[in-house]
Motif scaffolding. Structure first.
Motif, mmCIF file in Angstrom:
data_model
loop_
_atom_site.group_PDB
_atom_site.id
_atom_site.type_symbol
_atom_site.label_atom_id
_atom_site.label_comp_id
_atom_site.label_asym_id
_atom_site.label_seq_id
_atom_site.Cartn_x
_atom_site.Cartn_y
_atom_site.Cartn_z
ATOM 1 N N UNK A 5 -15.925 14.144 15.865
ATOM 2 C CA UNK A 5 -14.714 13.588 16.480
ATOM 3 C C UNK A 5 -14.773 13.728 17.997
ATOM 4 N N UNK A 6 -15.323 14.846 18.462
ATOM 5 C CA UNK A 6 -15.473 15.035 19.894
ATOM 6 C C UNK A 6 -16.419 14.031 20.525
ATOM 7 N N UNK A 52 -16.962 11.584 9.770
ATOM 8 C CA UNK A 52 -16.480 11.130 8.469
ATOM 9 C C UNK A 52 -17.256 11.706 7.291
ATOM 10 N N UNK A 53 -18.572 11.688 7.366
ATOM 11 C CA UNK A 53 -19.351 12.060 6.183
ATOM 12 C C UNK A 53 -19.486 13.561 5.991
ATOM 13 N N UNK A 84 -20.947 2.616 22.634
ATOM 14 C CA UNK A 84 -21.089 2.355 21.201
ATOM 15 C C UNK A 84 -21.976 3.388 20.518
ATOM 16 N N UNK A 85 -22.994 3.872 21.193
ATOM 17 C CA UNK A 85 -23.865 4.888 20.595
ATOM 18 C C UNK A 85 -23.065 6.156 20.277
ATOM 19 N N UNK A 86 -22.232 6.581 21.224
ATOM 20 C CA UNK A 86 -21.406 7.766 20.993
ATOM 21 C C UNK A 86 -20.354 7.504 19.921
ATOM 22 N N UNK A 87 -19.787 6.301 19.928
ATOM 23 C CA UNK A 87 -18.746 5.977 18.952
ATOM 24 C C UNK A 87 -19.311 5.936 17.530
ATOM 25 N N UNK A 88 -20.418 5.246 17.343
ATOM 26 C CA UNK A 88 -21.007 5.116 16.010
ATOM 27 C C UNK A 88 -21.503 6.452 15.473
ATOM 28 N N UNK A 89 -22.262 7.188 16.282
ATOM 29 C CA UNK A 89 -22.796 8.471 15.807
ATOM 30 C C UNK A 89 -21.673 9.476 15.576
ATOM 31 N N UNK A 91 -15.667 2.726 4.177
ATOM 32 C CA UNK A 91 -14.906 1.578 4.683
ATOM 33 C C UNK A 91 -14.706 1.679 6.195
ATOM 34 N N UNK A 92 -14.472 2.885 6.695
ATOM 35 C CA UNK A 92 -14.306 3.067 8.136
ATOM 36 C C UNK A 92 -15.558 2.633 8.893
ATOM 37 N N UNK A 93 -16.727 3.015 8.403
ATOM 38 C CA UNK A 93 -17.971 2.650 9.072
ATOM 39 C C UNK A 93 -18.224 1.145 8.993
ATOM 40 N N UNK A 94 -17.888 0.524 7.877
ATOM 41 C CA UNK A 94 -18.083 -0.920 7.736
ATOM 42 C C UNK A 94 -17.209 -1.689 8.735
#
Length: 381
Positions: free
Chosen positions: A112-113, A86-87, A75-80, A177-180
């Motif tokens: 993305x990587x 995205x931003x 999850x840490x890798x996915x969220x960061x 919206x993607x992050x939410x």
């Protein structure tokens, strides 16, 4: 443990995340080249920075895949990764030079990587319950809705005369919206993911590596859409907006084929992958020799949908949970590297001979299909 209802909810939520993510960066993808030119970059730099950014993303996938398994921090890798991926896109609206815009492009690919191997490892926990093919196919179907909407909305903004900067700035909305939705998915994800047992060694078998070679052959022989778009405009006299519509059509076919072949994969296994690739390999023939671009784009979309769903789902079936991040890191890295090298070689072949380009592409697909038949043989032993 996962139950089917919870698993489907997680897959759909992650699909919606990917929908808004694709809306963001696929929306930007089609205008990155013109925007860099608008900021003063040369044609050589546009080509160079695009390739270097992709290569950077592939290397990061390899590293993040290994680290996510070692640290159990999916999850840490996915969220960061999603946040960076995205931003960086809407920040392009503030870029005052092509150098700044290029840096943001590097950051976007790095993000993305970071997140791709971990995201797929997380998804595989849920797809194991509902069927890997069906689960990844459903995820890809929802994902590609964003890939259709993003470029379409950006094209509309530009058509109405609002300019590149506003187009990039508006992509901040789907990024949020993607992050939410990603946070919602994290809240749904079961707690035992963080506590799953560790194997004695996170190893991968020879069948996985045979499959990886077959996948790379497909990627080496898969024509990239920028070259398709170039051919449509320069050789077949289509206008830019028509090429954008062809791309949107391809994304729609991608979505439907991902869902269809994903369901078939859970019923007939690797034969569905072989069937999809057998159809898709004719896209170059119909584009370059028969001059039927509509059929070519449809076949191309089928192949892409198969690659983005079944080929990803098969990685989960051929790897243990302890090596899942490593497996996806290797898969995405070598697939991406193969796409980069294959794209460069096909660009040279395109200038030399369309006939030899078709032979090259179809030949690699046939070799890949042969290796996949060997995978089927190993799996049934």
């Amino acid at each position: 443990m996962w139950d089917k209802k919870r698993a489907y909810r997680f897959i759909v939520l992650m699909g919606v995340v990917s929908l808004f993510a694709d809306f963001t960066y696929e929306g930007a993808k089609g205008i990155i080249g013109p925007y860099l030119a608008f900021l003063g970059a040369s044609a050589l730099w546009v080509s160079l920075v695009s390739g270097l950014a992709e290569l950077l993303g592939y290397w990061v996938r390899l590293l993040s895949g290994f680290l996510s398994d070692k640290l159990r921090s999916y999850w840490a890798f996915t969220l960061s990764g999603y946040a960076l991926n995205l931003f960086a896109v809407p920040l392009l609206s503030l870029a005052s030079s092509w150098q700044t815009a290029s840096l943001l492009l590097f950051l976007e690919r790095t993000g993305k990587g970071l997140r791709t191997p971990s995201r797929d490892a997380l998804l595989s926990k849920a797809t194991q319950v509902v069927g890997h093919g069906k689960g990844f196919g459903l995820h890809e179907f929802i994902d590609q809705i964003g890939a259709v909407l993003g470029p379409s909305v950006v094209a509309l903004v530009l058509y109405l005369g609002f300019g590149y900067r506003l187009a990039f700035a508006l992509l901040f909305v789907p990024a949020v919206f993607a992050m939410l939705f990603l946070l919602l998915a994290k809240g749904l994800e079961v707690k035992d993911l963080q506590k799953e047992r560790r194997g004695s060694e996170a190893s991968l078998g020879k069948v996985f590596y045979l499959y990886l070679i077959a996948s790379c052959l497909v990627s080496l022989g898969f024509l990239q859409f920028p070259l398709i778009g170039f051919h449509l405009t320069q050789k077949l006299n289509f206008e830019g907006w028509q090429v954008a519509l062809f791309f949107a059509l391809a994304m729609g076919v991608d979505a439907l084929s991902a869902l269809l072949f994903g369901v078939l994969y859970d019923r007939v296994g690797f034969m569905s992958l072989i069937a999809g690739l057998s159809i898709g390999m004719f896209s170059t023939l119909f584009l370059l020799l028969i001059s039927q671009p509509l059929f070519a784009v449809v076949f191309w979309g089928i192949s892409l949908g198969v690659q983005e769903s079944i080929m990803r789902s098969a990685v989960a079936k051929l790897s243990s949970e302890d090596a899942r991040g490593k497996a996806y890191g290797l898969f995405h890295f070598f697939m991406g590297l193969s796409a980069f090298l294959g794209g460069a070689l096909m660009g040279l072949l395109y200038q030399f001979s369309h006939f030899f380009l078709v032979i090259y592409s179809v030949g690699l697909h046939l070799l890949a299909i042969g290796l996949l038949l060997a995978v089927v043989k190993y799996k049934t032993q």
